[in-house]
Design a protein around this motif. Structure first.
Motif, PDB file in Angstrom:
ATOM      1  N   ILE A 148      62.239  38.089  55.016  1.00  0.00           N
ATOM      2  CA  ILE A 148      61.628  37.419  55.927  1.00  0.00           C
ATOM      3  C   ILE A 148      61.757  35.832  55.638  1.00  0.00           C
ATOM      4  N   THR A 149      62.521  35.345  56.760  1.00  0.00           N
ATOM      5  CA  THR A 149      63.159  33.983  56.743  1.00  0.00           C
ATOM      6  C   THR A 149      61.892  33.137  57.054  1.00  0.00           C
ATOM      7  N   THR A 150      61.064  33.120  57.992  1.00  0.00           N
ATOM      8  CA  THR A 150      59.961  32.414  58.190  1.00  0.00           C
ATOM      9  C   THR A 150      58.785  33.249  58.555  1.00  0.00           C
ATOM     10  N   ALA A 151      57.476  32.857  58.235  1.00  0.00           N
ATOM     11  CA  ALA A 151      56.159  33.342  58.789  1.00  0.00           C
ATOM     12  C   ALA A 151      55.381  32.315  59.347  1.00  0.00           C
ATOM     13  N   ASN A 152      54.689  32.645  60.419  1.00  0.00           N
ATOM     14  CA  ASN A 152      53.752  31.776  61.130  1.00  0.00           C
ATOM     15  C   ASN A 152      52.292  32.438  61.557  1.00  0.00           C
ATOM     16  N   ALA A 153      51.420  31.851  60.738  1.00  0.00           N
ATOM     17  CA  ALA A 153      49.936  32.435  61.085  1.00  0.00           C
ATOM     18  C   ALA A 153      49.206  31.298  61.771  1.00  0.00           C
ATOM     19  N   PHE A 154      49.805  30.518  62.605  1.00  0.00           N
ATOM     20  CA  PHE A 154      48.891  29.664  63.435  1.00  0.00           C
ATOM     21  C   PHE A 154      47.911  30.197  64.309  1.00  0.00           C
ATOM     22  N   ASN A 155      48.350  31.287  64.892  1.00  0.00           N
ATOM     23  CA  ASN A 155      47.334  32.310  65.733  1.00  0.00           C
ATOM     24  C   ASN A 155      47.303  33.353  65.150  1.00  0.00           C
ATOM     25  N   PRO A 156      45.902  33.583  64.184  1.00  0.00           N
ATOM     26  CA  PRO A 156      45.737  34.674  63.283  1.00  0.00           C
ATOM     27  C   PRO A 156      45.834  36.082  64.078  1.00  0.00           C
ATOM     28  N   LEU A 157      45.714  36.267  65.456  1.00  0.00           N
ATOM     29  CA  LEU A 157      45.775  37.315  66.083  1.00  0.00           C
ATOM     30  C   LEU A 157      47.048  37.724  66.485  1.00  0.00           C
ATOM     31  N   LYS A 158      48.033  36.611  66.245  1.00  0.00           N
ATOM     32  CA  LYS A 158      49.384  37.177  66.517  1.00  0.00           C
ATOM     33  C   LYS A 158      50.448  36.447  65.669  1.00  0.00           C
ATOM     34  N   VAL A 159      50.136  36.890  64.262  1.00  0.00           N
ATOM     35  CA  VAL A 159      51.159  36.476  63.275  1.00  0.00           C
ATOM     36  C   VAL A 159      52.349  36.711  63.488  1.00  0.00           C
ATOM     37  N   ASN A 160      53.489  35.978  63.438  1.00  0.00           N
ATOM     38  CA  ASN A 160      54.868  36.356  63.365  1.00  0.00           C
ATOM     39  C   ASN A 160      55.603  36.221  62.251  1.00  0.00           C
ATOM     40  N   LEU A 161      56.643  37.077  61.954  1.00  0.00           N
ATOM     41  CA  LEU A 161      57.637  37.237  61.023  1.00  0.00           C
ATOM     42  C   LEU A 161      58.946  37.052  61.574  1.00  0.00           C
TER      43      LEU A 161
END
Length: 260
Positions: A73-86
């Motif tokens: 995993i290079t980066t992960a983003n959970a700003f929108n908890p309904l659409k977490v992106n990896l």
């Protein structure tokens, strides 16, 4: 007199204010994870460990997701908890997860037309991702449901260091400048980068890192102020509302940052 004027001009051009912002220590706790993804207002904790993303509530109950077929995993983003992106850069792919960390969408930029060679991604509004297409040196707002690019910025001329966003804005940090765009794709500010390498955002405010120091930029101002912190090893930092987190791979330190 000319010498003093010269010094004043140099300070003005950097955009860094000499005013130091105080922070108040709140807590220090032991922590052993590879990377902190997010800590939200409800103390829900997202983190990476051994190439697995975990979501843990304040009671310690956790769920996780892994996909070893796509590599690290290079980066992960959970700003929108309904659409977490990896983001898996080695495979040029993004996985979208729901609030239970179940996979709901996969984007393979190798197969989309036109092909996109992506180095950075961040969450956009609706079904969009902010992506940096290195082949064209362009920031794009990409709709992964319709496979369309809603916006492409003017190409940048220097190396991209970091990318952050919320529903309203996107910040692109390059070696030369810090750019800010709104969700219509219009560039609304461009500030010279005087050595910053990383950024973190919350409610439009920014924390920036330069060497071993952190700085604060108010969302309504262009001045950048140093934070009054003790000398620390800063492997990672996050801002959630007025709470600043600093992590050194062994301890998580929490500070109160008063934002006026």
């Amino acid at each position: 007199m000319r010498y003093l004027l010269y010094i004043f001009l140099i300070i003005s051009m950097t955009g860094i204010s000499q005013e130091i912002i105080d922070v108040t220590p709140i807590d220090t706790s032991e922590l052993k994870v590879d990377h902190i993804v997010a800590i939200d207002n409800f103390e829900t904790f997202y983190y990476l460990k051994d190439n697995i993303i975990y979501k843990e509530d304040k009671k310690g109950v956790s769920i996780n997701y892994s996909n070893y077929q796509l590599g690290e995993i290079t980066t992960a983003n959970a700003f929108n908890p309904l659409k977490v992106n990896l983001f898996y850069q080695d495979f040029n792919s993004v996985i979208i997860l729901d609030n239970r960390l179940a996979e709901i969408f996969k984007v393979d930029f190798n197969t989309v037309q036109p092909y996109k060679n992506v180095t950075h991604i961040s969450t956009g509004f609706d079904n969009t991702l902010w992506i940096f297409n290195v082949d064209f040196q362009q920031l794009e707002l990409y709709d992964y449901k319709t496979n369309t690019t809603r916006f492409s910025a003017v190409p940048v001329q220097s190396l991209v260091l970091d990318l952050e966003s919320d529903y309203n804005f996107c910040w692109l940090l390059t070696e030369n400048y810090l750019y800010q765009y709104n969700y219509f794709g219009s560039m609304i500010s461009k500030i010279e980068n005087t050595g910053f390498t990383e950024i973190s955002k919350s409610n439009g405010h920014l924390i920036l890192k330069k060497e071993d120091r952190l700085y604060f930029k108010h969302k309504k101002k262009e001045e950048i102020h140093p934070l009054n912190l003790p000398k620390l090893l800063i492997n990672q930092f996050l801002l959630t509302n007025e709470t600043l987190y600093i992590y050194d791979l062994e301890k998580l330190r929490t500070y109160q940052l008063k934002i006026n």
